[in-house]
Write a protein that holds these residues in place. Structure first.
Motif, PDB file in Angstrom:
ATOM      1  N   PRO A   4       0.824  -1.205   0.000  1.00  0.00           N
ATOM      2  CA  PRO A   4       0.000   0.000   0.000  1.00  0.00           C
ATOM      3  C   PRO A   4       0.854   1.250   0.000  1.00  0.00           C
ATOM      4  CG  PRO A   4      -0.048  -1.070   2.149  1.00  0.00           C
ATOM      5  CD  PRO A   4       0.675  -1.993   1.214  1.00  0.00           C
ATOM      6  N   MET A   5       0.375   2.261  -0.676  1.00  0.00           N
ATOM      7  CA  MET A   5       1.115   3.511  -0.779  1.00  0.00           C
ATOM      8  C   MET A   5       0.655   4.461   0.311  1.00  0.00           C
ATOM      9  SD  MET A   5       3.034   2.955  -3.369  1.00  0.00           S
ATOM     10  CE  MET A   5       3.671   4.596  -3.666  1.00  0.00           C
ATOM     11  N   GLU A   6       1.574   5.257   0.794  1.00  0.00           N
ATOM     12  CA  GLU A   6       1.231   6.303   1.747  1.00  0.00           C
ATOM     13  C   GLU A   6       0.840   7.557   0.982  1.00  0.00           C
ATOM     14  OE1 GLU A   6       0.972   5.891   4.865  1.00  0.00           O
ATOM     15  OE2 GLU A   6       1.921   3.936   5.084  1.00  0.00           O
ATOM     16  N   VAL A   7      -0.041   8.326   1.592  1.00  0.00           N
ATOM     17  CA  VAL A   7      -0.434   9.592   0.981  1.00  0.00           C
ATOM     18  C   VAL A   7       0.699  10.573   1.152  1.00  0.00           C
ATOM     19  CG1 VAL A   7      -2.092  11.468   1.075  1.00  0.00           C
ATOM     20  CG2 VAL A   7      -2.836   9.136   1.529  1.00  0.00           C
ATOM     21  N   LEU A 112     -18.752  12.216 -11.387  1.00  0.00           N
ATOM     22  CA  LEU A 112     -18.773  11.015 -10.559  1.00  0.00           C
ATOM     23  C   LEU A 112     -20.120  10.888  -9.852  1.00  0.00           C
ATOM     24  CD1 LEU A 112     -15.241  11.546  -8.970  1.00  0.00           C
ATOM     25  CD2 LEU A 112     -15.796  10.074 -10.927  1.00  0.00           C
ATOM     26  N   ASP A 113     -20.663   9.682  -9.826  1.00  0.00           N
ATOM     27  CA  ASP A 113     -21.959   9.454  -9.188  1.00  0.00           C
ATOM     28  C   ASP A 113     -21.846   9.195  -7.695  1.00  0.00           C
ATOM     29  OD1 ASP A 113     -23.864   9.884 -11.042  1.00  0.00           O
ATOM     30  OD2 ASP A 113     -24.443   7.807 -11.336  1.00  0.00           O
ATOM     31  N   GLU A 114     -20.801   8.503  -7.302  1.00  0.00           N
ATOM     32  CA  GLU A 114     -20.699   8.063  -5.909  1.00  0.00           C
ATOM     33  C   GLU A 114     -19.239   7.857  -5.563  1.00  0.00           C
ATOM     34  OE1 GLU A 114     -21.640   3.845  -3.845  1.00  0.00           O
ATOM     35  OE2 GLU A 114     -23.311   4.708  -4.979  1.00  0.00           O
ATOM     36  N   MET A 115     -18.863   8.193  -4.331  1.00  0.00           N
ATOM     37  CA  MET A 115     -17.486   8.004  -3.873  1.00  0.00           C
ATOM     38  C   MET A 115     -17.519   7.401  -2.478  1.00  0.00           C
ATOM     39  SD  MET A 115     -16.202  11.734  -5.086  1.00  0.00           S
ATOM     40  CE  MET A 115     -17.860  12.371  -4.872  1.00  0.00           C
ATOM     41  N   GLU A 116     -16.648   6.426  -2.248  1.00  0.00           N
ATOM     42  CA  GLU A 116     -16.610   5.794  -0.931  1.00  0.00           C
ATOM     43  C   GLU A 116     -15.236   5.181  -0.687  1.00  0.00           C
ATOM     44  OE1 GLU A 116     -19.153   2.366  -0.539  1.00  0.00           O
ATOM     45  OE2 GLU A 116     -18.883   1.841  -2.644  1.00  0.00           O
ATOM     46  N   VAL A 117     -14.957   4.928   0.582  1.00  0.00           N
ATOM     47  CA  VAL A 117     -13.742   4.223   0.972  1.00  0.00           C
ATOM     48  C   VAL A 117     -14.124   2.777   1.255  1.00  0.00           C
ATOM     49  CG1 VAL A 117     -11.957   4.008   2.738  1.00  0.00           C
ATOM     50  CG2 VAL A 117     -12.616   6.268   1.894  1.00  0.00           C
ATOM     51  N   VAL A 118     -13.427   1.843   0.640  1.00  0.00           N
ATOM     52  CA  VAL A 118     -13.709   0.427   0.842  1.00  0.00           C
ATOM     53  C   VAL A 118     -12.423  -0.298   1.219  1.00  0.00           C
ATOM     54  CG1 VAL A 118     -15.623   0.448  -0.814  1.00  0.00           C
ATOM     55  CG2 VAL A 118     -13.343  -0.208  -1.581  1.00  0.00           C
ATOM     56  N   GLN A 119     -12.586  -1.407   1.920  1.00  0.00           N
ATOM     57  CA  GLN A 119     -11.428  -2.238   2.222  1.00  0.00           C
ATOM     58  C   GLN A 119     -11.064  -3.008   0.968  1.00  0.00           C
ATOM     59  OE1 GLN A 119     -11.751  -4.490   5.806  1.00  0.00           O
ATOM     60  NE2 GLN A 119      -9.839  -5.588   5.468  1.00  0.00           N
ATOM     61  N   SER A 120      -9.798  -3.022   0.629  1.00  0.00           N
ATOM     62  CA  SER A 120      -9.353  -3.708  -0.571  1.00  0.00           C
ATOM     63  C   SER A 120      -9.548  -5.199  -0.415  1.00  0.00           C
ATOM     64  CB  SER A 120      -7.880  -3.404  -0.844  1.00  0.00           C
ATOM     65  OG  SER A 120      -7.423  -4.160  -1.927  1.00  0.00           O
ATOM     66  N   ASP A 125      -3.181 -10.467   3.510  1.00  0.00           N
ATOM     67  CA  ASP A 125      -2.330 -10.480   4.689  1.00  0.00           C
ATOM     68  C   ASP A 125      -2.281  -9.143   5.423  1.00  0.00           C
ATOM     69  OD1 ASP A 125      -1.067  -9.370   2.563  1.00  0.00           O
ATOM     70  OD2 ASP A 125       0.891 -10.252   2.953  1.00  0.00           O
ATOM     71  N   VAL A 126      -2.627  -8.052   4.770  1.00  0.00           N
ATOM     72  CA  VAL A 126      -2.672  -6.750   5.438  1.00  0.00           C
ATOM     73  C   VAL A 126      -3.960  -6.041   5.047  1.00  0.00           C
ATOM     74  CG1 VAL A 126      -0.177  -6.426   5.584  1.00  0.00           C
ATOM     75  CG2 VAL A 126      -1.393  -5.663   3.547  1.00  0.00           C
ATOM     76  N   GLU A 127      -4.449  -5.215   5.965  1.00  0.00           N
ATOM     77  CA  GLU A 127      -5.649  -4.441   5.657  1.00  0.00           C
ATOM     78  C   GLU A 127      -5.253  -3.200   4.879  1.00  0.00           C
ATOM     79  OE1 GLU A 127      -7.939  -3.465   9.060  1.00  0.00           O
ATOM     80  OE2 GLU A 127      -8.575  -5.536   9.416  1.00  0.00           O
ATOM     81  N   THR A 128      -5.848  -3.042   3.721  1.00  0.00           N
ATOM     82  CA  THR A 128      -5.610  -1.852   2.910  1.00  0.00           C
ATOM     83  C   THR A 128      -6.958  -1.299   2.465  1.00  0.00           C
ATOM     84  OG1 THR A 128      -5.379  -3.201   0.897  1.00  0.00           O
ATOM     85  CG2 THR A 128      -3.354  -2.646   2.078  1.00  0.00           C
ATOM     86  N   PRO A 178      -5.069   3.511  -6.016  1.00  0.00           N
ATOM     87  CA  PRO A 178      -4.035   2.667  -5.409  1.00  0.00           C
ATOM     88  C   PRO A 178      -4.341   2.498  -3.923  1.00  0.00           C
ATOM     89  CG  PRO A 178      -3.043   4.302  -6.852  1.00  0.00           C
ATOM     90  CD  PRO A 178      -4.505   4.664  -6.721  1.00  0.00           C
ATOM     91  N   ASN A 179      -3.768   1.478  -3.312  1.00  0.00           N
ATOM     92  CA  ASN A 179      -4.088   1.145  -1.921  1.00  0.00           C
ATOM     93  C   ASN A 179      -3.530   2.162  -0.919  1.00  0.00           C
ATOM     94  OD1 ASN A 179      -5.474  -1.161  -2.627  1.00  0.00           O
ATOM     95  ND2 ASN A 179      -3.699  -2.481  -2.414  1.00  0.00           N
ATOM     96  N   PHE A 180      -4.337   2.444   0.090  1.00  0.00           N
ATOM     97  CA  PHE A 180      -3.910   3.194   1.271  1.00  0.00           C
ATOM     98  C   PHE A 180      -3.622   2.183   2.371  1.00  0.00           C
ATOM     99  CE2 PHE A 180      -6.582   6.177  -1.011  1.00  0.00           C
ATOM    100  CZ  PHE A 180      -5.988   7.415  -0.821  1.00  0.00           C
ATOM    101  N   SER A 181      -2.619   2.442   3.190  1.00  0.00           N
ATOM    102  CA  SER A 181      -2.321   1.534   4.292  1.00  0.00           C
ATOM    103  C   SER A 181      -3.186   1.825   5.519  1.00  0.00           C
ATOM    104  CB  SER A 181      -0.841   1.618   4.668  1.00  0.00           C
ATOM    105  OG  SER A 181      -0.520   2.938   5.058  1.00  0.00           O
ATOM    106  N   ARG A 182      -3.789   3.041   5.576  1.00  0.00           N
ATOM    107  CA  ARG A 182      -4.611   3.414   6.726  1.00  0.00           C
ATOM    108  C   ARG A 182      -5.958   3.943   6.250  1.00  0.00           C
ATOM    109  NH1 ARG A 182      -0.708   7.019   7.355  1.00  0.00           N
ATOM    110  NH2 ARG A 182      -2.258   8.597   7.865  1.00  0.00           N
ATOM    111  N   ARG A 183      -6.996   3.578   6.978  1.00  0.00           N
ATOM    112  CA  ARG A 183      -8.327   4.029   6.602  1.00  0.00           C
ATOM    113  C   ARG A 183      -8.464   5.549   6.741  1.00  0.00           C
ATOM    114  NH1 ARG A 183     -12.995   1.345   5.716  1.00  0.00           N
ATOM    115  NH2 ARG A 183     -14.819   2.685   5.584  1.00  0.00           N
TER     116      ARG A 183
END
Length: 198
Positions: A4-7, A112-120, A125-128, A178-183
């Protein structure tokens, strides 16, 4: 595993930038594994398919299952573009790069119609987390690169062959960051895109 990439830090009007880059050597390794797996599968189990016997169906299911994995490796490594997301208040800019070709797409909130944060769902093995933006009905993801329609069709079919035959695949109507490492980092990016304070 995809790390996961950091912001990137942002201040004022600076965009939040994150990217998913697959170096060319890694592309070649994944493509090579996919090709090698395909060849081994066909050489080892291909003879069991012909002439037809009572076991042909059994071996056919194994071969098709194996091919879905090896072909996904080849398609993903050869045709999946690198992405760099730049998130500003009310604007998302995605730069797609594949080998020596680059394309830039810009979306505003009205696009864009809808935007959300989802768990990958791709990392076990890791939560992204990912920022997912849904496009309006009738719109599909366009990267501007020739390979994208082929890749999207292949990956959508491998995920769900029956659903793909019924209409536009789910994957083609969603922009996935791309993946975030933190919600909280993903939520911050969503808030910035929506033009509100996190």
């Amino acid at each position: 595993m995809i790390v996961p990439m950091e912001v990137s830090p942002c201040a004022g009007d600076d965009p939040i930038v994150l990217s998913h880059i697959m170096p060319t050597p890694i592309r070649l390794i994944f493509g090579g594994f996919g090709l090698l797996g395909t060849v081994l599968l066909l050489v080892e189990l291909g003879p069991a398919l012909w002439p037809p016997t009572i076991l042909t169906l059994f071996f056919g299911i194994i071969v098709l299952g194996g091919l879905s994995v090896t072909l996904a490796f080849m398609a993903g490594s050869a045709f999946s573009p690198d992405q760099t997301w730049e998130i500003r208040p009310g604007q998302l800019t995605i730069t797609y790069t594949l080998f020596n070709k680059t394309s830039v797409k810009t979306y505003r909130l009205a696009d864009l119609d809808e935007m959300e944060v989802v768990q990958s769902s791709y990392d076990s093995d890791v939560e992204t987390y990912q920022l997912v933006c849904r496009l309006p009905i009738g719109k599909t993801v366009q990267t501007g690169l020739e390979s994208t329609p082929f890749l999207m069709a292949v990956l959508a079919f491998l995920r769900d062959p029956l659903a793909t035959s019924k209409g536009v695949p789910y994957a083609e109507t969603r922009l996935r960051s791309p993946n975030f490492s933190r919600r909280d980092a993903a939520e911050q990016a969503l808030a910035r895109l929506q033009g509100r304070k996190p």
